[in-house]
Motif scaffolding. Structure first.
Motif, PDB file in Angstrom:
ATOM      1  N   MET A 294       0.799  -1.226   0.000  1.00  0.00           N
ATOM      2  CA  MET A 294       0.000   0.000   0.000  1.00  0.00           C
ATOM      3  C   MET A 294       0.830   1.274   0.000  1.00  0.00           C
ATOM      4  N   MET A 295       2.088   1.181   0.485  1.00  0.00           N
ATOM      5  CA  MET A 295       2.907   2.386   0.579  1.00  0.00           C
ATOM      6  C   MET A 295       4.015   2.436  -0.470  1.00  0.00           C
ATOM      7  N   MET A 296       4.773   1.345  -0.628  1.00  0.00           N
ATOM      8  CA  MET A 296       5.999   1.398  -1.425  1.00  0.00           C
ATOM      9  C   MET A 296       5.925   0.678  -2.762  1.00  0.00           C
ATOM     10  N   ASP A 297       4.804   0.101  -3.112  1.00  0.00           N
ATOM     11  CA  ASP A 297       4.710  -0.575  -4.402  1.00  0.00           C
ATOM     12  C   ASP A 297       4.894   0.437  -5.535  1.00  0.00           C
ATOM     13  N   PRO A 298       5.811   0.175  -6.479  1.00  0.00           N
ATOM     14  CA  PRO A 298       6.093   1.162  -7.543  1.00  0.00           C
ATOM     15  C   PRO A 298       4.965   1.328  -8.548  1.00  0.00           C
ATOM     16  N   SER A 299       3.957   0.464  -8.519  1.00  0.00           N
ATOM     17  CA  SER A 299       2.863   0.571  -9.491  1.00  0.00           C
ATOM     18  C   SER A 299       1.628   1.245  -8.905  1.00  0.00           C
ATOM     19  N   TYR A 300       1.183   0.781  -7.737  1.00  0.00           N
ATOM     20  CA  TYR A 300      -0.064   1.308  -7.190  1.00  0.00           C
ATOM     21  C   TYR A 300       0.028   1.693  -5.709  1.00  0.00           C
ATOM     22  N   GLY A 301       1.243   1.869  -5.198  1.00  0.00           N
ATOM     23  CA  GLY A 301       1.410   2.290  -3.814  1.00  0.00           C
ATOM     24  C   GLY A 301       1.136   3.775  -3.632  1.00  0.00           C
ATOM     25  N   PHE A 302       1.027   4.180  -2.383  1.00  0.00           N
ATOM     26  CA  PHE A 302       0.723   5.585  -2.071  1.00  0.00           C
ATOM     27  C   PHE A 302       1.846   6.508  -2.527  1.00  0.00           C
ATOM     28  N   ILE A 303       3.087   6.108  -2.300  1.00  0.00           N
ATOM     29  CA  ILE A 303       4.228   6.937  -2.712  1.00  0.00           C
ATOM     30  C   ILE A 303       4.277   7.043  -4.234  1.00  0.00           C
ATOM     31  N   ALA A 304       3.980   5.938  -4.935  1.00  0.00           N
ATOM     32  CA  ALA A 304       3.947   5.963  -6.400  1.00  0.00           C
ATOM     33  C   ALA A 304       2.862   6.910  -6.898  1.00  0.00           C
ATOM     34  N   ALA A 305       1.713   6.937  -6.215  1.00  0.00           N
ATOM     35  CA  ALA A 305       0.632   7.839  -6.604  1.00  0.00           C
ATOM     36  C   ALA A 305       1.049   9.293  -6.463  1.00  0.00           C
ATOM     37  N   LEU A 306       1.797   9.607  -5.416  1.00  0.00           N
ATOM     38  CA  LEU A 306       2.276  10.983  -5.240  1.00  0.00           C
ATOM     39  C   LEU A 306       3.232  11.383  -6.363  1.00  0.00           C
ATOM     40  N   PHE A 307       4.135  10.481  -6.732  1.00  0.00           N
ATOM     41  CA  PHE A 307       5.070  10.775  -7.816  1.00  0.00           C
ATOM     42  C   PHE A 307       4.328  10.972  -9.140  1.00  0.00           C
ATOM     43  N   LYS A 308       3.334  10.124  -9.399  1.00  0.00           N
ATOM     44  CA  LYS A 308       2.551  10.269 -10.627  1.00  0.00           C
ATOM     45  C   LYS A 308       1.771  11.575 -10.632  1.00  0.00           C
ATOM     46  N   LEU A 309       1.301  11.986  -9.479  1.00  0.00           N
ATOM     47  CA  LEU A 309       0.561  13.244  -9.367  1.00  0.00           C
ATOM     48  C   LEU A 309       1.443  14.430  -9.715  1.00  0.00           C
ATOM     49  N   LEU A 310       2.738  14.301  -9.404  1.00  0.00           N
ATOM     50  CA  LEU A 310       3.697  15.368  -9.700  1.00  0.00           C
ATOM     51  C   LEU A 310       4.328  15.206 -11.081  1.00  0.00           C
ATOM     52  N   GLY A 311       3.863  14.210 -11.852  1.00  0.00           N
ATOM     53  CA  GLY A 311       4.394  13.987 -13.197  1.00  0.00           C
ATOM     54  C   GLY A 311       5.759  13.355 -13.217  1.00  0.00           C
ATOM     55  N   MET A 312       6.092  12.611 -12.181  1.00  0.00           N
ATOM     56  CA  MET A 312       7.410  11.979 -12.080  1.00  0.00           C
ATOM     57  C   MET A 312       7.261  10.461 -12.123  1.00  0.00           C
ATOM     58  N   THR A 313       8.348   9.788 -12.492  1.00  0.00           N
ATOM     59  CA  THR A 313       8.338   8.326 -12.544  1.00  0.00           C
ATOM     60  C   THR A 313       8.497   7.762 -11.133  1.00  0.00           C
ATOM     61  N   PRO A 314       7.582   6.902 -10.694  1.00  0.00           N
ATOM     62  CA  PRO A 314       7.690   6.332  -9.337  1.00  0.00           C
ATOM     63  C   PRO A 314       8.933   5.478  -9.188  1.00  0.00           C
ATOM     64  N   PRO A 315       9.667   5.625  -8.104  1.00  0.00           N
ATOM     65  CA  PRO A 315      10.877   4.818  -7.896  1.00  0.00           C
ATOM     66  C   PRO A 315      10.540   3.458  -7.299  1.00  0.00           C
ATOM     67  N   ASP A 316      11.408   2.506  -7.538  1.00  0.00           N
ATOM     68  CA  ASP A 316      11.289   1.189  -6.905  1.00  0.00           C
ATOM     69  C   ASP A 316      12.069   1.247  -5.590  1.00  0.00           C
ATOM     70  N   ILE A 317      11.403   1.699  -4.549  1.00  0.00           N
ATOM     71  CA  ILE A 317      12.084   1.945  -3.273  1.00  0.00           C
ATOM     72  C   ILE A 317      12.620   0.648  -2.680  1.00  0.00           C
ATOM     73  N   ILE A 318      11.818  -0.394  -2.699  1.00  0.00           N
ATOM     74  CA  ILE A 318      12.246  -1.658  -2.090  1.00  0.00           C
ATOM     75  C   ILE A 318      13.427  -2.263  -2.840  1.00  0.00           C
ATOM     76  N   GLY A 319      13.381  -2.209  -4.182  1.00  0.00           N
ATOM     77  CA  GLY A 319      14.474  -2.782  -4.966  1.00  0.00           C
ATOM     78  C   GLY A 319      15.749  -1.967  -4.897  1.00  0.00           C
ATOM     79  N   ASN A 320      15.622  -0.642  -4.865  1.00  0.00           N
ATOM     80  CA  ASN A 320      16.805   0.225  -4.863  1.00  0.00           C
ATOM     81  C   ASN A 320      17.364   0.476  -3.469  1.00  0.00           C
ATOM     82  N   HIS A 321      16.496   0.462  -2.456  1.00  0.00           N
ATOM     83  CA  HIS A 321      16.938   0.770  -1.087  1.00  0.00           C
ATOM     84  C   HIS A 321      16.357  -0.269  -0.114  1.00  0.00           C
ATOM     85  N   PRO A 322      16.778  -1.527  -0.224  1.00  0.00           N
ATOM     86  CA  PRO A 322      16.183  -2.581   0.617  1.00  0.00           C
ATOM     87  C   PRO A 322      16.477  -2.414   2.101  1.00  0.00           C
ATOM     88  N   VAL A 323      17.716  -2.032   2.428  1.00  0.00           N
ATOM     89  CA  VAL A 323      18.071  -1.869   3.847  1.00  0.00           C
ATOM     90  C   VAL A 323      17.280  -0.719   4.463  1.00  0.00           C
TER      91      VAL A 323
END
Length: 308
Positions: free
Chosen positions: A143-172
């Motif tokens: 619900m929060m970090m999914d790069p396709s339909y998570g809340f953070i991804a929705a915020l990035f899309k709202l700002l016209g930006m590409t949602p990042p893959d937070i879990i894949g890029n910053h697992p720790v």
């Protein structure tokens, strides 16, 4: 008159002895409790010790169980992945404890003041600690970090930006964030209770002496909280070192082995490699490592308590 007083005192003493006798726990109850604790804690550990001396792989049942002595331990201490898991465990534990403690102290300080809705705010801040680990991990992952339909991804899309893959890029950082979200309320509650127990006369005296908030915090509040901070570190270490749910459900120990700690390392040995002998040896070593650090913290706590 004196005789009456003596009789009254004697009567009170006899009644007190009867009350004390009434509240004394029978010895057999104590023995039963100790035996019960020994059975549920030590028997599984002894069985694990026995399994750790076997070469027993569930993928090859035809081979059965073969006694190999300390071979599993010898192999474990030559495994680079094991040392990496130990380092990951220490790293995650230190970061999660430090961040949770600092944020918990800030929240406890905020709650130490009187404001409208304080009880509601306190309950909401403590709520994350009551949520099951499984629910917490899945909510943050999906619900929060999914790069396709998570809340953070929705915020990035709202700002016209590409949602990042937070879990894949910053697992720790992801595991730390979720664990801190869960454990900060625990630290906050202990420190908040400690702040509420500070004598008001001491705080009033510091204000009358002209001490500001910063001076009061560093010279009165922090020294008073030292023992409670140690309690937070001790209990937090015992519960955070074997961190498992967040890692298993969010990163599965990856990418690669970046987030594989000791708990997940044992899980992989047992349920991915099906090697019960090696997994048991890993579990025994992990238990001793946890007990080692726990005993150090307890000794430090007792030493500080004795010099306080």
């Amino acid at each position: 008159m004196e005789m009456a007083i003596e009789e009254t005192m004697a009567t009170e003493k006899s009644m007190k002895k009867k009350r004390d006798r009434r509240f004394v726990t029978p010895k057999y109850v104590v023995f039963i409790s100790i035996a019960f604790l020994a059975v549920i804690t030590q028997v599984p550990f002894v069985i694990t010790l026995y399994f750790s001396t076997l070469d027993w792989n569930l993928l090859y049942p035809q081979l059965g169980k073969q006694f190999v002595g300390l071979s599993n331990y010898a192999h474990l201490f030559t495994d680079v992945l094991f040392y990496q898991a130990v380092w990951t465990t220490l790293k995650l534990s230190v970061i999660i404890l430090s961040v949770s403690l600092v944020i918990g102290l800030l929240l406890a300080t905020m709650l130490h003041r009187q404001f409208v809705g304080k009880t509601i705010v306190r309950n909401l801040l403590f709520a994350p600690f009551l949520v099951m680990t499984t629910v917490t991990a899945l909510v943050w992952k999906n619900m929060m970090m999914d790069p396709s339909y998570g809340f953070i991804a929705a915020l990035f899309k709202l700002l016209g930006m590409t949602p990042p893959d937070i879990i894949g890029n910053h697992p720790v950082a992801t595991v730390v964030t979720v664990a801190v979200w869960s454990w900060t309320p625990f630290m906050m509650l202990i420190l908040h209770a400690a702040l509420e127990s500070i004598p008001e006369e001491v705080m009033e005296a510091s204000r009358m002496d002209g001490a500001g908030r910063v001076t009061t915090f560093f010279h009165i509040v922090l020294p008073f909280l030292q023992q409670y901070v140690f309690i937070c570190v001790l209990l937090g270490s015992i519960m955070i070192i074997p961190l498992f749910g967040e890692i298993a459900l969010i990163t599965a120990g990856g990418p690669g082995k970046v987030t594989t700690n000791l708990s997940y390392f044992v899980f992989e040995e047992a349920f991915h490699g099906y090697n019960l002998g090696s997994a048991s040896a890993s579990g025994v070593v992990a238990s001793f490592i946890t007990m080692f650090f726990g005993s150090i913290l307890i000794r430090m706590f007792q030493g500080r308590k004795g010099t306080a």
